[in-house]
Design a protein around this motif. Structure first.
Motif, short mmCIF file in Angstrom:
data_model
loop_
_atom_site.label_atom_id
_atom_site.label_comp_id
_atom_site.label_asym_id
_atom_site.label_seq_id
_atom_site.Cartn_x
_atom_site.Cartn_y
_atom_site.Cartn_z
N LEU A 153 26.19 -16.66 3.58
CA LEU A 153 24.93 -16.15 4.09
C LEU A 153 23.78 -17.06 3.67
CD1 LEU A 153 23.25 -14.00 5.52
CD2 LEU A 153 23.23 -12.72 3.39
N GLU A 154 23.75 -17.43 2.40
CA GLU A 154 22.66 -18.28 1.90
C GLU A 154 22.70 -19.67 2.53
OE1 GLU A 154 22.49 -18.41 -2.35
OE2 GLU A 154 21.98 -16.28 -2.51
N LYS A 155 23.87 -20.18 2.82
CA LYS A 155 24.00 -21.52 3.39
C LYS A 155 24.08 -21.52 4.91
CE LYS A 155 25.91 -23.74 -0.65
NZ LYS A 155 24.78 -24.64 -0.88
N ASN A 156 23.91 -20.32 5.52
CA ASN A 156 23.88 -20.18 6.97
C ASN A 156 25.15 -20.70 7.64
OD1 ASN A 156 22.94 -19.53 9.51
ND2 ASN A 156 21.89 -21.48 9.78
N ARG A 157 26.26 -20.16 7.22
CA ARG A 157 27.52 -20.53 7.86
C ARG A 157 28.47 -19.35 7.80
NH1 ARG A 157 28.81 -24.27 2.87
NH2 ARG A 157 29.85 -22.73 1.58
N ASN A 158 29.47 -19.41 8.66
CA ASN A 158 30.57 -18.44 8.59
C ASN A 158 31.88 -19.21 8.70
OD1 ASN A 158 31.41 -18.68 11.36
ND2 ASN A 158 29.74 -17.33 11.96
N ASN A 159 32.95 -18.51 8.63
CA ASN A 159 34.25 -19.18 8.60
C ASN A 159 34.84 -19.46 9.98
OD1 ASN A 159 34.28 -19.36 5.81
ND2 ASN A 159 35.13 -17.31 5.59
N SER A 160 34.18 -19.00 11.04
CA SER A 160 34.70 -19.30 12.37
C SER A 160 34.28 -20.72 12.75
CB SER A 160 34.17 -18.30 13.40
OG SER A 160 32.78 -18.43 13.55
N ARG A 161 35.07 -21.33 13.60
CA ARG A 161 34.79 -22.70 14.03
C ARG A 161 34.82 -22.79 15.55
NH1 ARG A 161 34.69 -26.04 9.75
NH2 ARG A 161 35.64 -25.26 7.85
N ASP A 162 33.98 -23.68 16.07
CA ASP A 162 33.98 -23.89 17.51
C ASP A 162 35.07 -24.90 17.87
OD1 ASP A 162 33.00 -26.47 16.95
OD2 ASP A 162 30.97 -26.03 17.64
#
Length: 94
Positions: free
Chosen positions: A49-58
């Motif tokens: 959340l703090e680094k603005n990412r999630n574990n899904s990938r395009d």
């Protein structure tokens, strides 16, 4: 609004949200681990959340922007001793 503009808008909003969480966490003297433990989340969730990412990938292997659920935001805000409204106030405006 195009889908590209919507995706960029989500990235921008998510980045501001992550910055706010980190700033408040640090103001309270909490580590990511402490925030995670107190809010019932994993440290990885807080970090993402703090680094603005999630574990899904395009299709190109890039991670997507943070997209926390409402219950996650509520848990974090409560632990940070603020409301969800305070956490999100004005976040959609430049």
């Amino acid at each position: 609004m195009t889908s590209t503009e919507r995706r960029q808008g989500l990235r921008d909003v998510s980045a501001v949200l992550g910055q706010r969480v980190r700033k408040r966490r640090e103001a309270l003297g909490l580590s990511q681990e402490e925030l995670a433990h107190r809010s019932g989340l994993s440290r990885n969730q807080v970090q993402n959340l703090e680094k603005n990412r999630n574990n899904s990938r395009d299709a190109n292997g890039r991670t997507g922007p943070a997209n926390p659920r409402l219950d996650t935001l509520w848990s974090i805000a409560t632990t940070l001793e603020i409301t969800v409204s305070e956490l999100l106030d004005g976040i959609d405006r430049p």
